[in-house]
Write a protein that holds these residues in place. Sequence first.
Motif, PDB file in Angstrom:
ATOM      1  N   VAL A  86       0.843  -1.194   0.000  1.00 25.11           N
ATOM      2  CA  VAL A  86       0.000   0.000   0.000  1.00 25.11           C
ATOM      3  C   VAL A  86       0.880   1.247   0.000  1.00 25.11           C
ATOM      4  O   VAL A  86       2.087   1.180   0.232  1.00 25.11           O
ATOM      5  CB  VAL A  86      -0.954   0.021   1.217  1.00 25.11           C
ATOM      6  N   LYS A  87       0.247   2.373  -0.242  1.00 25.35           N
ATOM      7  CA  LYS A  87       0.959   3.650  -0.379  1.00 25.35           C
ATOM      8  C   LYS A  87       1.631   4.103   0.909  1.00 25.35           C
ATOM      9  O   LYS A  87       2.465   5.002   0.893  1.00 25.35           O
ATOM     10  CB  LYS A  87      -0.003   4.729  -0.871  1.00 25.35           C
ATOM     11  N   GLU A  88       1.273   3.499   2.009  1.00 25.30           N
ATOM     12  CA  GLU A  88       1.904   3.821   3.289  1.00 25.30           C
ATOM     13  C   GLU A  88       3.253   3.125   3.448  1.00 25.30           C
ATOM     14  O   GLU A  88       3.949   3.332   4.440  1.00 25.30           O
ATOM     15  CB  GLU A  88       0.980   3.430   4.449  1.00 25.30           C
ATOM     16  N   GLN A  89       3.611   2.299   2.491  1.00 27.66           N
ATOM     17  CA  GLN A  89       4.871   1.559   2.545  1.00 27.66           C
ATOM     18  C   GLN A  89       5.848   2.134   1.516  1.00 27.66           C
ATOM     19  O   GLN A  89       6.058   3.341   1.464  1.00 27.66           O
ATOM     20  CB  GLN A  89       4.585   0.064   2.345  1.00 27.66           C
ATOM     21  N   SER A  90       6.440   1.296   0.708  1.00 27.91           N
ATOM     22  CA  SER A  90       7.547   1.701  -0.163  1.00 27.91           C
ATOM     23  C   SER A  90       7.187   2.793  -1.162  1.00 27.91           C
ATOM     24  O   SER A  90       7.957   3.727  -1.381  1.00 27.91           O
ATOM     25  CB  SER A  90       8.066   0.472  -0.910  1.00 27.91           C
ATOM     26  N   SER A  91       6.007   2.703  -1.798  1.00 23.85           N
ATOM     27  CA  SER A  91       5.667   3.700  -2.826  1.00 23.85           C
ATOM     28  C   SER A  91       5.561   5.097  -2.232  1.00 23.85           C
ATOM     29  O   SER A  91       5.959   6.085  -2.860  1.00 23.85           O
ATOM     30  CB  SER A  91       4.366   3.325  -3.535  1.00 23.85           C
ATOM     31  N   GLY A  92       5.039   5.188  -1.001  1.00 29.41           N
ATOM     32  CA  GLY A  92       4.962   6.488  -0.347  1.00 29.41           C
ATOM     33  C   GLY A  92       6.325   7.043  -0.017  1.00 29.41           C
ATOM     34  O   GLY A  92       6.577   8.244  -0.154  1.00 29.41           O
ATOM     35  N   LEU A  93       7.239   6.169   0.420  1.00 34.32           N
ATOM     36  CA  LEU A  93       8.600   6.611   0.715  1.00 34.32           C
ATOM     37  C   LEU A  93       9.283   7.113  -0.555  1.00 34.32           C
ATOM     38  O   LEU A  93       9.952   8.163  -0.538  1.00 34.32           O
ATOM     39  CB  LEU A  93       9.396   5.471   1.340  1.00 34.32           C
ATOM     40  N   HIS A  94       9.132   6.385  -1.657  1.00 33.42           N
ATOM     41  CA  HIS A  94       9.687   6.844  -2.927  1.00 33.42           C
ATOM     42  C   HIS A  94       9.083   8.189  -3.326  1.00 33.42           C
ATOM     43  O   HIS A  94       9.793   9.105  -3.747  1.00 33.42           O
ATOM     44  CB  HIS A  94       9.412   5.820  -4.032  1.00 33.42           C
ATOM     45  N   ALA A  95       7.757   8.306  -3.201  1.00 34.72           N
ATOM     46  CA  ALA A  95       7.085   9.540  -3.607  1.00 34.72           C
ATOM     47  C   ALA A  95       7.539  10.725  -2.770  1.00 34.72           C
ATOM     48  O   ALA A  95       7.807  11.817  -3.291  1.00 34.72           O
ATOM     49  CB  ALA A  95       5.567   9.359  -3.504  1.00 34.72           C
ATOM     50  N   GLN A  96       7.611  10.548  -1.456  1.00 27.46           N
ATOM     51  CA  GLN A  96       8.028  11.638  -0.589  1.00 27.46           C
ATOM     52  C   GLN A  96       9.474  12.049  -0.886  1.00 27.46           C
ATOM     53  O   GLN A  96       9.806  13.242  -0.933  1.00 27.46           O
ATOM     54  CB  GLN A  96       7.897  11.217   0.874  1.00 27.46           C
ATOM     55  N   THR A  97      10.337  11.053  -1.112  1.00 26.61           N
ATOM     56  CA  THR A  97      11.746  11.336  -1.397  1.00 26.61           C
ATOM     57  C   THR A  97      11.896  12.074  -2.717  1.00 26.61           C
ATOM     58  O   THR A  97      12.689  13.015  -2.832  1.00 26.61           O
ATOM     59  CB  THR A  97      12.554  10.026  -1.414  1.00 26.61           C
ATOM     60  N   LEU A  98      11.129  11.667  -3.724  1.00 31.83           N
ATOM     61  CA  LEU A  98      11.184  12.350  -5.019  1.00 31.83           C
ATOM     62  C   LEU A  98      10.636  13.774  -4.920  1.00 31.83           C
ATOM     63  O   LEU A  98      11.126  14.688  -5.586  1.00 31.83           O
ATOM     64  CB  LEU A  98      10.411  11.555  -6.063  1.00 31.83           C
TER      65      LEU A  98
END
Length: 346
Positions: A86-98
Amino acid sequence: MVYLCPVPLDYLSFNADAPVSAPTSKGQTMELTQDWDKTFPKSYKVDHQKVTFTNRYGITLAGDLYTPKAEGPFAAIAVSGPFGAVKEQSSGLHAQTLAERGFVTLAFDASYTGESGGQPRDLASPEINTEDFSAAVDFLGMLAGVDRERIGILGICGFGGMGLNVAAADPRIKAVAATTMYDISRMMSQGYFDSTTKQQRIDGRKALNAQRWADAEAGTAAYGPTALQNLPEDAPQFAKEYAAYYTDENRGFHARSVNSNGSWTLTTPLSFMNMPLLTYIDEIAPRPVLLVHGSAAHSLYFSETAYSNAAEPKELFIVKDATHTDLSGVSAYGTSELISERRVSG
């Protein structure tokens, strides 16, 4: 055996505490969790907002929008995955970092998972999940300050394959990156390491369609056990690495994640088995393709095949000694740096 599997989860049941009404692409509202419930710390270098949008099939998707604290226009990136996350895991971390690196980013839950809509819960589809990415592009392209000619996508794990598929189908996507990519259609039809025989595939279809009869008679979809929480001792090392990340509450566990807390519908493999995702990967060109994978990842062969079949411009970046989970579950920083260096160009 597919080790990324689920039990039915009612996504609304997780929204009872401190709900917030998020704007949708059609002026509707959807109740989403208000508290910061990610598996990673919140960055105060960027702005964050819960949003919803609707895909072409009328399913409402939930996302986290991360925006740089700067003036636009911005390049934008839609992010999803891994398969079962879910977006609370890896994809959210990637998105926030980008977003910290200057992109407007949208991490979203795929249809039927997380806070997104769709019934039954915890179902995957090559067609609908590919469409989810295009719907995210719709949403980003409607935002003030986003340059429609600089929208890219990042797919993680199984959504790397979905991302490459949608990039071939949707020329509005100007660049695509996939980290620790899985071709789910290849894995479902041919097994891990292409070990499934033709007869096993035929027998598998018979068993899956027998399950369809059972589901039809019961009036509801059936689910397997929470596989990652009950691994046998002889499970492959990569499955143990999945479990170590997704089931540990101090690492990647999240209640809405299929990989952490559930399993897919038993008939999920059916649609993937006969619908190869990467048939037209060479038609992404002349838009750039970036593939990032670990040298120690069991799944490296997926990216190697994709790279071989893609047309220039393309790049396969190998992270020395990294496993599949090192890139899909834990670290966003290496991939984010690569994407920032290449940028999203017209």
